[in-house]
Design a protein around this motif. Structure first.
Motif, PDB file in Angstrom:
ATOM      1  N   SER A  49      10.174  -0.414 -31.600  1.00 58.63           N
ATOM      2  CA  SER A  49       9.681   0.257 -30.763  1.00 58.63           C
ATOM      3  C   SER A  49       8.597   1.517 -31.389  1.00 58.63           C
ATOM      4  CB  SER A  49      10.831   1.259 -30.240  1.00 58.63           C
ATOM      5  OG  SER A  49      10.646   2.135 -29.156  1.00 58.63           O
ATOM      6  N   GLY A  50       7.633   1.439 -30.745  1.00 57.11           N
ATOM      7  CA  GLY A  50       6.387   2.380 -31.082  1.00 57.11           C
ATOM      8  C   GLY A  50       5.491   1.774 -32.088  1.00 57.11           C
ATOM      9  N   CYS A  51       5.674   0.588 -32.489  1.00 54.01           N
ATOM     10  CA  CYS A  51       4.855   0.074 -33.567  1.00 54.01           C
ATOM     11  C   CYS A  51       3.367  -0.292 -32.825  1.00 54.01           C
ATOM     12  CB  CYS A  51       5.644  -0.869 -34.142  1.00 54.01           C
ATOM     13  SG  CYS A  51       5.356  -2.527 -32.927  1.00 54.01           S
ATOM     14  N   GLY A  52       3.109  -0.350 -31.535  1.00 49.98           N
ATOM     15  CA  GLY A  52       1.855  -0.530 -30.967  1.00 49.98           C
ATOM     16  C   GLY A  52       1.801  -1.712 -30.161  1.00 49.98           C
ATOM     17  N   LYS A  53       2.781  -2.251 -29.728  1.00 45.97           N
ATOM     18  CA  LYS A  53       2.904  -3.746 -29.101  1.00 45.97           C
ATOM     19  C   LYS A  53       2.419  -3.487 -27.778  1.00 45.97           C
ATOM     20  CE  LYS A  53       7.570  -4.229 -29.395  1.00 45.97           C
ATOM     21  NZ  LYS A  53       7.686  -2.772 -30.016  1.00 45.97           N
ATOM     22  N   SER A  54       2.909  -2.675 -26.800  1.00 47.12           N
ATOM     23  CA  SER A  54       2.486  -2.145 -25.697  1.00 47.12           C
ATOM     24  C   SER A  54       0.780  -1.841 -25.827  1.00 47.12           C
ATOM     25  CB  SER A  54       3.067  -1.442 -24.928  1.00 47.12           C
ATOM     26  OG  SER A  54       4.527  -1.643 -24.719  1.00 47.12           O
ATOM     27  N   THR A  55       0.436  -1.084 -26.584  1.00 48.59           N
ATOM     28  CA  THR A  55      -0.816  -0.946 -26.849  1.00 48.59           C
ATOM     29  C   THR A  55      -1.690  -2.113 -26.833  1.00 48.59           C
ATOM     30  OG1 THR A  55      -0.168   1.361 -27.825  1.00 48.59           O
ATOM     31  CG2 THR A  55      -2.528   0.572 -27.955  1.00 48.59           C
ATOM     32  N   LEU A  56      -1.146  -2.927 -27.753  1.00 48.15           N
ATOM     33  CA  LEU A  56      -1.951  -4.199 -28.024  1.00 48.15           C
ATOM     34  C   LEU A  56      -2.282  -5.018 -26.655  1.00 48.15           C
ATOM     35  CD1 LEU A  56      -3.050  -6.314 -30.120  1.00 48.15           C
ATOM     36  CD2 LEU A  56      -0.517  -7.063 -30.158  1.00 48.15           C
TER      37      LEU A  56
ATOM     38  N   SER B 226      -6.902   4.633 -31.235  1.00 44.77           N
ATOM     39  CA  SER B 226      -6.045   5.849 -31.826  1.00 44.77           C
ATOM     40  C   SER B 226      -5.532   6.705 -30.384  1.00 44.77           C
ATOM     41  CB  SER B 226      -6.856   6.889 -32.605  1.00 44.77           C
ATOM     42  OG  SER B 226      -7.005   6.012 -33.559  1.00 44.77           O
ATOM     43  N   PHE B 227      -4.465   7.444 -30.583  1.00 43.81           N
ATOM     44  CA  PHE B 227      -4.095   8.421 -29.492  1.00 43.81           C
ATOM     45  C   PHE B 227      -4.069   9.632 -30.212  1.00 43.81           C
ATOM     46  CE2 PHE B 227      -2.118   4.708 -27.688  1.00 43.81           C
ATOM     47  CZ  PHE B 227      -2.742   4.361 -26.476  1.00 43.81           C
ATOM     48  N   GLY B 228      -5.267  10.461 -30.195  1.00 43.19           N
ATOM     49  CA  GLY B 228      -5.137  11.917 -30.913  1.00 43.19           C
ATOM     50  C   GLY B 228      -5.472  11.335 -32.438  1.00 43.19           C
TER      51      GLY B 228
HETATM   52  P1  ADP Z   1       5.523  -0.012 -28.612  1.00 46.13           P
HETATM   53  O1  ADP Z   1       5.236  -0.826 -27.418  1.00 46.13           O
HETATM   54  O2  ADP Z   1       5.301  -0.907 -29.683  1.00 46.13           O
HETATM   55  O3  ADP Z   1       6.972   0.609 -28.453  1.00 46.13           O
HETATM   56  P2  ADP Z   1       3.255   1.528 -27.924  1.00 46.13           P
HETATM   57  O4  ADP Z   1       2.135   0.775 -27.919  1.00 46.13           O
HETATM   58  O5  ADP Z   1       3.779   1.977 -26.546  1.00 46.13           O
HETATM   59  O6  ADP Z   1       4.652   1.152 -28.782  1.00 46.13           O
HETATM   60  O7  ADP Z   1       2.937   3.094 -28.487  1.00 46.13           O
HETATM   61  C1  ADP Z   1       2.425   3.006 -29.937  1.00 46.13           C
HETATM   62  C2  ADP Z   1       2.277   4.539 -30.422  1.00 46.13           C
HETATM   63  O8  ADP Z   1       1.319   4.978 -29.562  1.00 46.13           O
HETATM   64  C3  ADP Z   1       3.520   5.336 -29.988  1.00 46.13           C
HETATM   65  O9  ADP Z   1       3.662   6.274 -31.279  1.00 46.13           O
HETATM   66  C4  ADP Z   1       3.167   6.091 -28.764  1.00 46.13           C
HETATM   67  O10 ADP Z   1       3.882   7.312 -28.537  1.00 46.13           O
HETATM   68  C5  ADP Z   1       1.741   5.868 -28.886  1.00 46.13           C
HETATM   69  N1  ADP Z   1       1.081   5.924 -27.625  1.00 46.13           N
HETATM   70  C6  ADP Z   1       1.307   4.948 -26.690  1.00 46.13           C
HETATM   71  N2  ADP Z   1       0.396   5.240 -25.559  1.00 46.13           N
HETATM   72  C7  ADP Z   1      -0.024   6.559 -25.525  1.00 46.13           C
HETATM   73  C8  ADP Z   1      -0.715   7.415 -24.741  1.00 46.13           C
HETATM   74  N3  ADP Z   1      -1.260   6.912 -23.619  1.00 46.13           N
HETATM   75  N4  ADP Z   1      -1.071   8.393 -25.242  1.00 46.13           N
HETATM   76  C9  ADP Z   1      -0.536   9.049 -26.494  1.00 46.13           C
HETATM   77  N5  ADP Z   1       0.059   8.172 -27.066  1.00 46.13           N
HETATM   78  C10 ADP Z   1       0.386   6.994 -26.787  1.00 46.13           C
END
Ligand code: ADP
Ligand code: MG
Length: 348
Positions: free
Chosen positions: A37-44, A11-13
């Motif tokens: 976009s924004g679904c969490g791919k990069s976070t994964l 989680s972020f917040g």
């Molecule tokens: P994607 O790569 O699918 O576009 P991300 O994994 O970048 O998505 O982001 C998923 C969600 O987490 C988005 O809503 C993004 O704003 C939020 N998010 C990603 N990284 C951070 C961070 N370091 N701090 C706060 N929110 C983040």
């Protein structure tokens, strides 16, 4: 190297970027995570690489935990290579210097480094450019430098975060082929992230469709296209029409359904039961009828797509016009005789 995720959350917040993600990625496969976009791919991807600690769940690489219960193995100890969308090249170094840098810092001998660099540059067809600076290269060439650098490290696992997103369409197609060749040559487990379903279809052994921090379906591209598990997946992959039908009879993966006045034989999940359902029709499932077969429809709208037309056909009291492709022009108001070759009853 195989990759396993079990119920991973992050989680972020208050926002759950990863909401209980479980995945199993076979060693040596080309695995694509596809989602908007924004679904969490990069976070994964960052969680697997070790760039982002996870909250709960577990990540294993080759069966060994790298993240769980507050344990977090550092990125440099995970032996995964990462290629980002922005190539992250050092601007003051030459192409060869960029590729050599991680090898040099790992303490390899100079001769070994330069022969490895030469090999990797050759494999991405950049040998003639080895003395140039990144600023003197095209976007596609820079991306290839990033790939070569990844190759040079000899990582058994490569994570790529939308590496083609900044490229022109014609370059993208060429890079897709290079990536496929790169994967074949390196045999590295490749996790490739994209929001482009066409790219996913072209490259993947397996695709995971991601939405709002969750995985909706994991399947090979053909299964994903022909047998999506939900409206959302169906809508995200390819073109389609979704129409309400009534399932009348079911027999081992095949169903007889009623679409308005029309009775059709279509594919369905094993657990399909009679009653109201949603039918997925791909454009190529609709064809012009031959002989006395078929039923009539009225052309409601057409769009020229270069070489063929998308034609929306209104049939009886069916709630939506059905999308089909024709290689000749049809005028609004024309009556067509149609046949539906197949379809897929969505689960649930
Ligand atoms: P994607 O790569 O699918 O576009 P991300 O994994 O970048 O998505 O982001 C998923 C969600 O987490 C988005 O809503 C993004 O704003 C939020 N998010 C990603 N990284 C951070 C961070 N370091 N701090 C706060 N929110 C983040
Ligand atoms: Mg991203």
């Amino acid at each position: 190297m195989s990759i396993q995720l079990a119920s991973v959350t992050k989680s972020f917040g208050t926002h759950k970027a990863l909401n209980g993600v479980s995945l199993s990625i076979e060693a040596g496969s080309f695995f694509v995570v596809l989602g908007p976009s924004g679904c969490g791919k990069s976070t994964l991807l960052r969680a697997i690489a070790g760039l982002e600690p996870i909250d709960t769940g577990e990540i294993d690489l080759d069966g060994l935990p790298v993240a769980r219960d507050g344990f977090h193995l550092a990125p440099e100890d995970r032996q995964v290579g990462v290629v980002f969308q922005s190539y992250a090249l050092w601007p003051h170094m030459s192409v060869a210097g960029n590729v050599a840098f991680p090898l040099e810092t790992s303490g390899k001998r100079r001769a070994a480094v330069s022969s490895r660099v030469a090999e990797c540059l050759e494999s991405v067809a950049l040998t003639p450019f080895m003395h140039r600076k990144p600023a003197e290269l095209s976007g596609g060439q820079r991306q290839r430098v990033a790939l070569a650098r990844c190759l040079a490290q000899g990582a058994g696992t490569v994570l790529m975060d939308e590496p083609l997103a900044n490229l022109d369409p014609h370059l993208r197609a060429a890079m897709e082929e290079e990536l496929a060749a790169f994967h074949k040559a390196s045999e590295a487990t490749t996790l490739f992230i994209t929001h482009d379903q066409r790219e996913a279809m072209a490259l993947a052994d397996q695709v995971a469709v991601m939405w709002d921090g969750e995985i909706l379906q994991v399947a090979d591209p053909d299964t994903l296209y022909r047998r999506p598990v939900s409206k959302r997946v169906a809508g995200f992959i390819g073109r389609s029409t979704l129409v309400p039908v009534v399932v009348e009879r079911v027999d081992d993966g095949e169903a007889q359904v009623r679409l308005g006045e029309i009775t059709l034989d279509v594919d369905c999940p094993q657990d399909c039961i009679p009653g109201p359902a949603t039918l997925l029709l791909r454009p190529e499932h609709l064809v012009l009828a031959t002989g006395s077969r078929g039923f009539e429809g009225t052309v409601e709208r057409t769009i020229y797509r270069g070489g063929y037309w998308e034609v929306f056909v209104r049939v009886g009291d069916v709630s939506q016009p059905l999308l089909m492709l024709l290689n000749r022009k049809a005028a609004v108001g024309d009556t067509l005789r149609l046949d539906i070759l197949r379809g897929w009853v969505l689960p649930g």
